[in-house]
Enzyme design. Sequence first.
Site, mmCIF file in Angstrom:
data_model
loop_
_atom_site.group_PDB
_atom_site.id
_atom_site.type_symbol
_atom_site.label_atom_id
_atom_site.label_comp_id
_atom_site.label_asym_id
_atom_site.label_seq_id
_atom_site.Cartn_x
_atom_site.Cartn_y
_atom_site.Cartn_z
ATOM 1 N N ASP A 61 0.864 -1.172 0.000
ATOM 2 C CA ASP A 61 0.000 0.000 0.000
ATOM 3 C C ASP A 61 0.905 1.226 0.000
ATOM 4 O OD1 ASP A 61 -2.098 -1.763 0.343
ATOM 5 O OD2 ASP A 61 -2.957 -0.707 2.061
ATOM 6 N N SER A 86 7.755 5.135 5.278
ATOM 7 C CA SER A 86 8.813 4.363 4.649
ATOM 8 C C SER A 86 8.605 4.357 3.141
ATOM 9 C CB SER A 86 8.796 2.919 5.162
ATOM 10 O OG SER A 86 8.554 2.870 6.553
#
Length: 274
Positions: A93, A233
């Site tokens: 995602d 991230s």
Amino acid sequence: MSFIEKALSLICNYALPLETALSSPLPSLAVGAFMDSCFSKAIIKPFCAVEDLSIDSAENSEFCSFNDFFTREPKAGLRPVDMDPNSLVSPCDAMLSVCSIGMDRVFQIKGISYSISDLLGTSEFDGEFLGGTFLLFRLRPCDYHRFIYFDKGKQLMQARIGKRYHSVHPASTSLLPVYRENVREFSILDTENFGKAIQVEIGAMFVGRITNHKACCSFERGDEKGYFEFGGSSVALMLKKGAVVLDGNVVFGGSEYFVKRGQKIGSKLPLSGL
């Protein structure tokens, strides 16, 4: 933009010395230790309220720490993987952006030029990806932080480089050489349908750990490769020239757009297109 992203944006835009100090390993390790503790459970409900998240979408709803919640697995069936061997799927995602790898081995991320050797810390693979495709998946704090293998194949090697933990928010990546400095792990993948590829997991501010399950192995499309612990991230994916044609809504050099883990984002080129 979430509350956490707004805070990181303010730090990056108006307090770069503070961002630089926070990007050293010690703050991320300290935050990571707290997020592993049972005391961090108190943050879960406020975080869900701010990010408008529902715990009901997770496979389990009981968590022993914030990191236990942050690395949650979505309920079965919530992130189906496109199993068509001709489909290129998203490994996670994320907010996706795409660019070409120039013939000088340089690509741009948010206006800053990088080379393949900048990202990997070695020039060993420079010549193999000229003219190829660079896909950057930026995970937000609200996203599921587990990532998968995008195709069937073999993992030939894995390496870890970098020392810092800059924010990967766009406000930071437009000012700092984030992807040259951040802690990252890269894997060389020999895939069945898209040839040789390089996948890079990139740490960020307060991400003390990137967990990859195996160093060298065979894998199936959709197998879990690993996960990030607390913080935003990124996952970068490099494919060779002629390996893939991206779907029409994927614009080179365009704005980011949201993709789900396992979602089709492109197709394998037939042999005549190589």
